[in-house]
Enzyme design. Sequence first.
Site, PDB file in Angstrom:
ATOM      1  N   TYR A 142       0.815  -1.211   0.000  1.00  0.00           N
ATOM      2  CA  TYR A 142       0.000   0.000   0.000  1.00  0.00           C
ATOM      3  C   TYR A 142       0.853   1.267   0.000  1.00  0.00           C
ATOM      4  O   TYR A 142       0.415   2.318  -0.472  1.00  0.00           O
ATOM      5  CB  TYR A 142      -0.936   0.018   1.215  1.00  0.00           C
ATOM      6  CG  TYR A 142      -2.067  -0.980   1.161  1.00  0.00           C
ATOM      7  CD1 TYR A 142      -2.290  -1.782   0.048  1.00  0.00           C
ATOM      8  CD2 TYR A 142      -2.930  -1.134   2.236  1.00  0.00           C
ATOM      9  CE1 TYR A 142      -3.319  -2.701   0.003  1.00  0.00           C
ATOM     10  CE2 TYR A 142      -3.972  -2.053   2.206  1.00  0.00           C
ATOM     11  CZ  TYR A 142      -4.155  -2.832   1.089  1.00  0.00           C
ATOM     12  OH  TYR A 142      -5.179  -3.738   1.053  1.00  0.00           O
ATOM     13  N   LYS A 191       3.447 -15.379   3.494  1.00  0.00           N
ATOM     14  CA  LYS A 191       3.495 -16.216   2.294  1.00  0.00           C
ATOM     15  C   LYS A 191       4.970 -16.501   1.997  1.00  0.00           C
ATOM     16  O   LYS A 191       5.488 -16.217   0.913  1.00  0.00           O
ATOM     17  CB  LYS A 191       2.802 -15.505   1.127  1.00  0.00           C
ATOM     18  CG  LYS A 191       2.527 -16.406  -0.085  1.00  0.00           C
ATOM     19  CD  LYS A 191       1.610 -17.560   0.216  1.00  0.00           C
ATOM     20  CE  LYS A 191       1.314 -18.356  -1.067  1.00  0.00           C
ATOM     21  NZ  LYS A 191       0.599 -19.622  -0.767  1.00  0.00           N
ATOM     22  N   ASP A 223      -2.997 -18.174   2.643  1.00  0.00           N
ATOM     23  CA  ASP A 223      -4.114 -18.887   2.016  1.00  0.00           C
ATOM     24  C   ASP A 223      -4.707 -19.915   2.980  1.00  0.00           C
ATOM     25  O   ASP A 223      -5.937 -20.075   3.054  1.00  0.00           O
ATOM     26  CB  ASP A 223      -3.685 -19.544   0.700  1.00  0.00           C
ATOM     27  CG  ASP A 223      -2.345 -20.252   0.776  1.00  0.00           C
ATOM     28  OD1 ASP A 223      -1.644 -20.136   1.803  1.00  0.00           O
ATOM     29  OD2 ASP A 223      -1.973 -20.928  -0.206  1.00  0.00           O
ATOM     30  N   ASP A 247      -5.465  -6.551   5.923  1.00  0.00           N
ATOM     31  CA  ASP A 247      -6.667  -5.884   5.425  1.00  0.00           C
ATOM     32  C   ASP A 247      -7.729  -6.916   5.064  1.00  0.00           C
ATOM     33  O   ASP A 247      -8.904  -6.797   5.432  1.00  0.00           O
ATOM     34  CB  ASP A 247      -6.291  -5.039   4.204  1.00  0.00           C
ATOM     35  CG  ASP A 247      -7.395  -4.081   3.786  1.00  0.00           C
ATOM     36  OD1 ASP A 247      -8.435  -4.019   4.468  1.00  0.00           O
ATOM     37  OD2 ASP A 247      -7.213  -3.393   2.768  1.00  0.00           O
ATOM     38  N   ASP A 251     -11.141  -8.353   7.703  1.00  0.00           N
ATOM     39  CA  ASP A 251     -12.525  -8.246   7.236  1.00  0.00           C
ATOM     40  C   ASP A 251     -13.222  -9.606   7.295  1.00  0.00           C
ATOM     41  O   ASP A 251     -14.390  -9.699   7.697  1.00  0.00           O
ATOM     42  CB  ASP A 251     -12.564  -7.709   5.807  1.00  0.00           C
ATOM     43  CG  ASP A 251     -12.435  -6.198   5.738  1.00  0.00           C
ATOM     44  OD1 ASP A 251     -12.339  -5.569   6.804  1.00  0.00           O
ATOM     45  OD2 ASP A 251     -12.421  -5.652   4.625  1.00  0.00           O
TER      46      ASP A 251
END
Length: 356
Positions: A142, A191, A223, A247, A251
């Site tokens: 970001y 990851k 994942d 992020d 959620d």
Amino acid sequence: MEKTIAIIKGDGIGPEIVTEAMGVLDTVAAKFGHRFTYVDAPMGGNAVDAFGVPLPEESLANCLDADSVLLGAVGGPKWDDQPADKRPERGLLKLRGAMGLYTNVRPARMFPDLSASCPLRPDIAAKGIDLVVVRELIGGVYFGEHSTAEVDGEQKATDIMAYSEHEIRRVAHVAFQMAQKRRKRVTSIDKANVLDTSRLWRKTVTEVAKEYPDVELLHMYVDNAAMQIVRDPSQFDVIVTENLFGDILSDEASQITGSIGMIPSSSMGEGTRGLYEPIHGSAPDIAGQNKANPIGTILAAAMMLQYSFDMAAEADAIERAVDETLKAGIRCGDIWQEGCTLVGCREMGAEIRSRI
């Protein structure tokens, strides 16, 4: 005690939910003998319309001068076609950077009275959901370089994800210290089988863990984490991860509690000043209709009292009032179920205030 709070009402339902949170703060102030002074700090699409930028310098100054910041929500389809530097979300990224807010804390707890609203199977929900996502906030993709160029006759876009050891280390300390006050387990999400940034993340978090021998550290690929959160969320205590993964996962974790409208968050850096907000968006489709659920914002105000103002009793009073309101069967539309009383945003705020 006197505190100054910068108020960013934002877009969509933002003004409605922040107004109810301010009412709860005023009730707390009256009960406990405090004084809260509010300073407006326009930000988001409304600021683009009024001032041509998503975060005016005066708003930024007000936030930096305040003891903490309370935010509703920013953005909406109206501003989707704005240039990148004029998008409402850019104001939020700029504010986080200017305030040095490198850690976002998002609790995901399912209120017992909302178990019927959990989208997971009843046997999974019965185990309970009570976890915290600690997300690195001002690094990663970001905040990396972004570019789009024409290469060999077609458009090619590039986004840089970068992390330094100190950025990882400081957020890891937050996670381990939080776990010490909870169930003493940290799950670090990365990851590392693909990304260099994740390999550095895993190495650095493992080093930090040595300073907290009383806390168990687990590593998990992102994942797999996305699957495990819906398969068995009860296994998680504190999750720590980088910006993009955090992020998404926060959620997901919040939605399985019954409604994203119930979840607060805090963003902190060095010192006590923070940015407090619900995790949901601006919901422009119900803006101005008295349909929004203000509980996430009200609980964000409670987090502000606890983390930034050292007002634990006052924060507890708000949380108890929310619990009692839900036990009484009072519900906004997003959490309504058969046999409960449906109320609007203003009425929910009044019900909670009456129980403080």
